[in-house]
Design a protein around this motif. Structure first.
Motif, PDB file in Angstrom:
ATOM      1  N   UNK A   4       0.720  -1.206   0.087  1.00 47.02           N
ATOM      2  CA  UNK A   4      -0.061   0.037  -0.006  1.00 47.02           C
ATOM      3  C   UNK A   4       0.974   1.415   0.058  1.00 47.02           C
ATOM      4  N   UNK A   5       2.104   1.263   0.058  1.00 42.53           N
ATOM      5  CA  UNK A   5       2.945   2.392   0.553  1.00 42.53           C
ATOM      6  C   UNK A   5       4.282   2.134  -0.320  1.00 42.53           C
ATOM      7  N   UNK A   6       5.054   3.064  -0.876  1.00 44.10           N
ATOM      8  CA  UNK A   6       6.382   2.701  -1.559  1.00 44.10           C
ATOM      9  C   UNK A   6       7.124   4.347  -1.506  1.00 44.10           C
ATOM     10  N   UNK A   7       8.300   3.961  -1.761  1.00 45.68           N
ATOM     11  CA  UNK A   7       9.001   5.274  -1.987  1.00 45.68           C
ATOM     12  C   UNK A   7       9.552   5.275  -3.461  1.00 45.68           C
ATOM     13  N   UNK A   8       9.713   6.520  -4.168  1.00 49.16           N
ATOM     14  CA  UNK A   8      10.084   6.553  -5.383  1.00 49.16           C
ATOM     15  C   UNK A   8      11.069   7.801  -5.662  1.00 49.16           C
ATOM     16  N   UNK A   9      11.785   7.778  -6.540  1.00 50.33           N
ATOM     17  CA  UNK A   9      12.657   9.126  -7.252  1.00 50.33           C
ATOM     18  C   UNK A   9      12.749   8.938  -8.498  1.00 50.33           C
ATOM     19  N   UNK A  10      12.694  10.061  -9.113  1.00 51.38           N
ATOM     20  CA  UNK A  10      12.933  10.372 -10.463  1.00 51.38           C
ATOM     21  C   UNK A  10      14.429   9.972 -10.946  1.00 51.38           C
ATOM     22  N   UNK A  11      14.357   9.098 -11.999  1.00 53.79           N
ATOM     23  CA  UNK A  11      15.539   8.386 -12.243  1.00 53.79           C
ATOM     24  C   UNK A  11      16.608   9.157 -12.389  1.00 53.79           C
ATOM     25  N   UNK A  12      16.719  10.541 -13.137  1.00 48.93           N
ATOM     26  CA  UNK A  12      17.863  11.261 -13.351  1.00 48.93           C
ATOM     27  C   UNK A  12      18.286  11.799 -12.003  1.00 48.93           C
TER      28      UNK A  12
END
Length: 299
Positions: A186-194
């Motif tokens: 239900x939850x996650x961390x993400x980051x712009x690839x650059x």
């Protein structure tokens, strides 16, 4: 992620450095694009020791090789790629400075209400065989870093996103195609690839023996339900869900990376708007689901 990292390194170095990309290059279009960017391409199987022995001994090495999907069907290859191959590479590049990519999967699932995610100092607890091989990769490179005093940094990434691939793209596609969005994770961390690539390259000066370890992800914890509903607004789609949120998730705390490099330049809210527009416009996608919703580590 590799081609865009090579492109970033070329732009940063200008014409002053030789930049080499090594892979099997099963997609010839990727190799052609790298050549257009003035990046040397070497094709081959890195599990072939004789092939590795012929590679130029570059002073700076980014190690991004690994196997994830299909791990359950072919566990022996996953173990070879994720634990044997690092030893072969370390042996050949023992005089180099190495940035080695790892993954947040080496951490356990943590409570979403009481934790900001695992820090680099927290105990590891890989879930499933794939994650165990990732911990094995870390142990192997750490062993050779210690034995041969190889300066290294270990980048625990969780999860890189761009317009054609990533956790947010997976959710957006389900919404666009009127499929039920899974709430299993239900939850996650993400980051712009650059941003992830930039932070990884910036760890070269921090490489040490034993390895310097860094979590690389965004500062926010995204809620899958909220992200899906936002995509529904932007895409003018009704949203449905399957399953229910559980009290734990795979979450990384990237406070150290933010102290060192500042916050990522692109926020999840901006990414959501970009991806919604990209998909609505019918732009190309990589057709490679992340399977981030898997909780038992079986990929």
């Amino acid at each position: 992620m590799g081609p865009s990292l090579c492109h970033m390194a070329r732009r940063a170095a200008g014409g002053s450095r030789r930049i080499v990309a090594v892979s099997r290059f099963t997609d010839s279009r990727v190799a052609a694009r790298l050549l257009d960017w003035n990046i040397e391409v070497i094709r081959g199987d890195l599990l072939d020791r004789q092939f590795v022995a012929r590679l130029p001994r570059c002073p700076l090495v980014v190690y991004m090789t690994g196997t994830k999907f299909g791990s359950t069907a072919a566990p022996e290859r996953t173990w070879a790629m994720n634990t044997l191959l690092p030893a072969i590479v370390c042996e050949h590049f023992r005089a180099s400075r190495i940035v080695a990519f790892s993954t947040g999967n080496v951490y356990p699932l943590v409570p979403v209400t009481t934790s900001r995610g695992c820090t680099e100092a927290d105990p590891l607890g890989p879930v499933g065989e794939y994650a165990m091989t990732c911990l094995g990769r870390e142990r192997i490179v750490s062993y050779f870093s210690h034995e041969w005093q190889i300066p290294m940094s270990l980048v625990r990434l969780n999860y890189a996103v761009e317009l054609r691939y990533g956790v947010l793209v997976d959710i957006a596609r389900q919404v666009w195609q009127r499929q039920a969005v899974s709430l299993a994770m239900g939850y996650a961390n993400v980051i712009w690839q650059a941003d992830a690539n930039a932070q990884a390259l910036a760890t070269f000066p921090l490489a040490a023996s034993p390895p310097f370890i860094l979590n690389v992800t965004g500062p926010e914890t995204i809620r899958v339900r909220d992200v899906a509903l936002r995509f529904g607004e932007l895409m003018q789609r009704d949203v449905s869900f399957t399953g229910e949120e559980l009290p734990t998730a795979l979450l990384n705390n990237a406070s150290l990376a933010q102290q060192l490099f500042g916050p990522p330049r692109v926020s999840p809210s901006q990414l959501i708007e970009w991806i919604a527009g990209w998909i609505r416009a019918g732009q190309p996608l990589w057709e490679k689901p992340t399977h981030f919703e898997v909780r038992d580590g079986r990929f």
